[in-house]
Design a protein around this motif. Structure first.
Motif, PDB file in Angstrom:
ATOM      1  N   PRO A 106       7.089  57.263 -28.442  1.00  0.00           N
ATOM      2  CA  PRO A 106       6.095  56.211 -28.225  1.00  0.00           C
ATOM      3  C   PRO A 106       4.695  56.791 -28.395  1.00  0.00           C
ATOM      4  N   GLU A 107       3.736  55.922 -28.546  1.00  0.00           N
ATOM      5  CA  GLU A 107       2.345  56.376 -28.568  1.00  0.00           C
ATOM      6  C   GLU A 107       1.961  56.915 -27.183  1.00  0.00           C
ATOM      7  N   PHE A 108       2.464  56.229 -26.133  1.00  0.00           N
ATOM      8  CA  PHE A 108       2.130  56.619 -24.770  1.00  0.00           C
ATOM      9  C   PHE A 108       3.391  56.602 -23.891  1.00  0.00           C
ATOM     10  N   LEU A 109       3.481  57.573 -22.987  1.00  0.00           N
ATOM     11  CA  LEU A 109       4.513  57.602 -21.965  1.00  0.00           C
ATOM     12  C   LEU A 109       3.812  57.659 -20.609  1.00  0.00           C
ATOM     13  N   ILE A 110       3.984  56.614 -19.810  1.00  0.00           N
ATOM     14  CA  ILE A 110       3.345  56.542 -18.491  1.00  0.00           C
ATOM     15  C   ILE A 110       4.386  56.925 -17.454  1.00  0.00           C
ATOM     16  N   ILE A 111       4.137  58.007 -16.705  1.00  0.00           N
ATOM     17  CA  ILE A 111       5.168  58.558 -15.835  1.00  0.00           C
ATOM     18  C   ILE A 111       4.805  58.396 -14.354  1.00  0.00           C
ATOM     19  N   HIS A 112       5.828  58.037 -13.554  1.00  0.00           N
ATOM     20  CA  HIS A 112       5.683  57.804 -12.122  1.00  0.00           C
ATOM     21  C   HIS A 112       6.812  58.507 -11.373  1.00  0.00           C
ATOM     22  N   LEU A 113       6.601  58.713 -10.062  1.00  0.00           N
ATOM     23  CA  LEU A 113       7.598  59.225  -9.120  1.00  0.00           C
ATOM     24  C   LEU A 113       8.157  60.587  -9.544  1.00  0.00           C
ATOM     25  N   ILE A 114       9.361  60.659 -10.083  1.00  0.00           N
ATOM     26  CA  ILE A 114       9.975  61.956 -10.399  1.00  0.00           C
ATOM     27  C   ILE A 114       9.478  62.401 -11.772  1.00  0.00           C
ATOM     28  N   THR A 115       8.365  63.119 -11.750  1.00  0.00           N
ATOM     29  CA  THR A 115       7.621  63.409 -12.990  1.00  0.00           C
ATOM     30  C   THR A 115       7.835  64.823 -13.521  1.00  0.00           C
TER      31      THR A 115
END
Length: 383
Positions: A106-115
């Motif tokens: 992807p152009e962007f990967l937005i990561i949360h929690l278990i990063t």
């Protein structure tokens, strides 16, 4: 024009506020930017399965890794379970995520929690994806986390913070450069949805009284409900008609139930468990009480303010102070201080109606920063 692909990463076991924030963020980005982005959630081990219909209705794709039956055997919610899940996901899905980012980046990967997994991949491989790290909740900055973040953040695109104070603290601790961390409020308020939920009558009929206060959150150490129950024991001794309703589930339910029974206040303090529609409870409450030891920003504070409730809150870091203007727009007491809580509660009781209304109004004006539309506009600027 080809839409940019945006993936969200947020593996979870328990229904925490961050899960709603991720889904709301994806929905808001797609809703207000249909021609710009193709939005997908990575369904790591089946955690988003129950949201599949909702996501499909909002044109959000699900990228499914292999389901795992093993996670259901993990211990009850605890620090140990959190650590075990982090380790399990890292090794079980290392190649699944690596191959996805290599073969269908992807152009962007937005990561949360278990990063930790996507951060390690960014260190080990040259990825054609810009990673955006989302600080979810108030970060506990121990030595190992600070050390790892300092290294990993050099390889990613941006970090977003839910509050001003957390952003300042990250820069102050020299974990990240100021130009790389951006304030991004969570998308919590969808007026149309909330109004429809407020109108729905709840199933429980026994709590229909004008004299109850409400608190909402997981039954964990963070929420400090032992303290709140002790405080209400003192209030009940002076007024046996007062009630406290607590909505939420968690590992401390048994201990809290025992505390309530030992104090013989089980008719006044009610643990009603997890509720899909908290708004039907909020609309009839006298005020909302937050007893947390930390919040960032504190979703339930924002939901309560939207429902026109005055707020009595601890001065825990970091969300309450920002939302309540350091107590000017609510009633803030020193965290975990019973004497100060009782003093502020009495101040609430003796404040005239006009001043209570003015406090509610000022907070509600600030809620525009937490709408789906505002979040979408701010996220679009980052992208």
């Amino acid at each position: 024009m080809i839409n940019k692909k945006v993936y969200y990463w947020c593996p979870f076991l328990s229904k925490v506020a961050t899960v709603d924030a991720v889904i709301n963020s994806a929905i808001s980005l797609k809703k207000y930017n249909k021609k710009l982005y193709d939005v997908s959630l990575i369904n790591v081990f089946g955690e988003f399965r129950e949201y599949e219909k909702k996501l499909k209705e909002n044109n959000i794709n699900l990228i499914n890794f292999k389901n795992s039956k093993l996670v259901k055997y993990f211990p009850k919610p605890s620090y140990l379970r959190s650590r075990l899940l982090t380790i399990y996901i890292f090794f079980r899905y290392f190649f699944s995520l690596k191959n996805l980012l290599k073969n269908d980046p992807p152009e962007f990967l937005i990561i949360h929690l278990i990063t930790s997994l996507p951060l390690f991949l960014s260190l080990l491989f040259k990825l054609n994806t810009k990673i955006i790290f989302r600080i979810s909740g108030y970060p506990q900055l121990n030595f190992l986390r600070k050390f790892f973040w300092k290294i990993a953040f050099k390889n990613i695109y941006k970090v977003t913070s839910p509050t001003v104070e957390t952003k300042k603290n990250m820069v102050k601790e020299k974990i990240i450069d100021e130009d790389k961390i951006i304030l991004l409020r969570d998308p919590i308020i969808s007026p149309k949805k909330i109004i429809s939920l407020v109108k729905k009558e709840r199933k429980e009929k026994t709590e229909k009284t004008e004299n109850y206060y409400i608190s909402i959150g997981r039954l964990t150490h963070q929420k400090n409900y032992h303290f709140l129950i002790d405080c209400f024991y003192e209030l009940i001794k002076k007024n046996d008609t007062i009630k406290l309703i607590i909505l939420g589930e968690g590992e401390l339910k048994e201990a809290l139930t025992k505390q309530i029974n030992n104090l013989k206040i089980n008719k006044n303090v009610l643990l009603l468990g997890y509720q899909d529609n908290v708004y039907s409870y909020l609309k009839n409450a006298k005020a909302f009480i937050l007893s947390s030891l930390w919040e960032d920003p504190g979703f339930v504070l924002i939901e309560a303010a939207f429902c026109n409730l005055n707020i009595i809150s601890s001065n825990c870091p970091n969300g309450p102070s920002e939302l309540l203007n350091n107590g000017k727009d609510g009633f803030m007491y020193k965290s975990d201080n019973k004497e100060d809580f009782l003093s502020k509660f009495n101040e609430y009781l003796t404040t005239n109606k006009k001043d209570l209304f003015d406090k509610r109004l000022r907070v509600k004006i600030n809620l525009k920063n937490f709408t789906f539309f505002k979040h979408s506009e701010n996220l679009k600027e980052i992208l």
